[in-house]
Design an enzyme around this catalytic site. Structure first.
Site, short mmCIF file in Angstrom:
data_model
loop_
_atom_site.label_atom_id
_atom_site.label_comp_id
_atom_site.label_asym_id
_atom_site.label_seq_id
_atom_site.Cartn_x
_atom_site.Cartn_y
_atom_site.Cartn_z
N ASN A 120 0.89 -1.17 0.00
CA ASN A 120 0.00 0.00 0.00
C ASN A 120 0.92 1.22 0.00
OD1 ASN A 120 -1.78 2.08 0.57
ND2 ASN A 120 -2.05 1.49 2.73
N SER A 133 3.39 -2.30 10.21
CA SER A 133 4.83 -2.46 10.41
C SER A 133 5.36 -3.84 9.98
CB SER A 133 5.22 -2.14 11.86
OG SER A 133 4.93 -0.79 12.15
N GLU A 176 -6.35 5.06 7.70
CA GLU A 176 -6.13 6.50 7.46
C GLU A 176 -7.38 7.12 6.84
OE1 GLU A 176 -2.46 5.85 5.37
OE2 GLU A 176 -1.63 5.18 7.28
N GLY A 202 2.79 2.15 10.71
CA GLY A 202 3.81 3.18 10.56
C GLY A 202 4.53 3.53 11.85
N HIS A 217 -9.24 1.86 4.70
CA HIS A 217 -7.94 1.85 5.37
C HIS A 217 -8.03 2.76 6.59
CE1 HIS A 217 -3.78 2.85 6.26
NE2 HIS A 217 -3.50 1.66 5.75
N LYS A 266 0.25 4.35 -0.23
CA LYS A 266 -0.28 5.59 0.40
C LYS A 266 0.00 6.78 -0.52
CE LYS A 266 0.31 3.32 4.79
NZ LYS A 266 0.39 3.44 6.22
N GLU A 307 -5.72 -4.43 10.40
CA GLU A 307 -4.59 -3.53 10.63
C GLU A 307 -4.83 -2.74 11.92
OE1 GLU A 307 -2.35 -2.57 6.72
OE2 GLU A 307 -3.99 -1.17 6.95
P1 PGA Z 1 3.05 0.18 7.57
O1 PGA Z 1 1.59 0.50 6.94
O2 PGA Z 1 3.48 -1.14 6.99
O3 PGA Z 1 3.91 1.33 7.11
O4 PGA Z 1 2.89 0.11 9.05
C1 PGA Z 1 0.65 -0.52 6.73
C2 PGA Z 1 -0.61 0.05 6.14
O5 PGA Z 1 -1.04 1.13 6.58
O6 PGA Z 1 -1.24 -0.55 5.23
#
Ligand code: PGA
Length: 261
Positions: A9, A223, A106, A183, A104, A11, A177
């Site tokens: 992903n 992560s 976010e 992140g 997601h 982003k 998630e």
């Molecule tokens: P990350 O993000 O691997 O950077 O923690 C995962 C995601 O938000 O899909």
């Protein structure tokens, strides 16, 4: 046997030029990775990239020769109209992308998307033939308050309202998630991730049937890196990973794809 689904992903990273560069490097990595090629050809592993809307066309074109899936990170539930700044499902399919991320964290937390809106997006995605990856997950506050399972149940049930088991199993994927692991460098332990993914499979059984629950692809995200992939993917109810930061570089993502085999 459920197939493995390894997804990046991106982003708000990688415009068209960086997308082109990424796929030419990833293609070279793939050429050297015979075991990955074999798994993809046999249908036991799928590799997917969710890319920004402005990079979708480039991704579909440059990845045409590669055995990878290209998807959008978000979509609107209406097909067209006065929704400035939005992208519709038919626009995404016209480009040639086949999958879309819905809800997601976010989108849920920064853009305040509600379960009701996400349910409309799920229906719109399915209607235009996109595979919808519905994301669920609790915040740190919800986890510490003992509400993680309630939150995930609500997101699952509300997000899938009006969807039948056949559609869920074959035209959708669920991604767990935990917001506190995204992140932040804090991965859920393998056991924590498995506990929730097992709970989600239980919800599929309860709300649909055994067959749907058995076939449903469930991903873990938060992560994920090359060095924690093996532990996560070896859990009984985890079929794949959704990778943010570590999917931005072709070599680090390829290492995850290999470790997931
Ligand atoms: P990350 O993000 O691997 O950077 O923690 C995962 C995601 O938000 O899909």
């Amino acid at each position: 046997m459920r197939r493995k689904f390894i997804a990046g992903n991106w982003k708000m990273n990688h415009g068209p030029a960086a997308t082109s560069e990424f796929f030419s490097k990833f293609g070279a990595e793939l050429k050297d990775a015979k075991e990955v090629q074999e798994a993809v050809a046999a249908g036991t592993e799928e590799i997917a990239f969710f890319v920004p809307a402005v990079s979708l066309l480039t991704a579909v074109n440059v990845a045409k020769e590669l055995p990878v899936i290209v998807g959008a990170e978000n979509m609107h539930w209406e097909k067209s109209g006065a929704f400035t700044g939005e992208t519709s499902g038919p626009m995404i399919t016209e480009i040639g992308a086949t999958h879309v991320l819905i809800g997601h964290s976010e989108r849920r937390h920064i853009f305040r998307e509600t379960d009701e809106e996400l349910n409309k997006k799920v229906h719109a995605a399915i209607e235009c033939g996109l595979v919808a990856v519905l994301c669920v997950g609790e915040t740190l506050e919800e986890r510490e308050g003992g509400k993680a399972f309630d939150v995930i149940k609500r997101q699952f049930v509300e997000g899938l309202k009006g969807i039948d088991g056949e559609t869920l199993a074959h035209k959708m994927i669920i991604a767990y998630e935990p917001v506190w692991a995204i992140g932040t460098g804090k991965t859920a332990s393998d056991a924590d991730a498995e506990e929730v993914c097992g709970f989600i499979r239980g919800l599929a059984k309860e709300n649909f049937c055994d067959k749907t629950a058995g076939e449903l692809i469930i991903l873990y995200g938060g992560s994920v890196k090359a060095d924690n992939t093996k532990g996560i993917i070896s859990q009984a109810d985890i079929d794949g990973v959704l990778v943010g930061g570590a999917s931005l570089k072709p070599d680090s993502f390829m290492q995850i794809v290999k470790n997931a085999l």
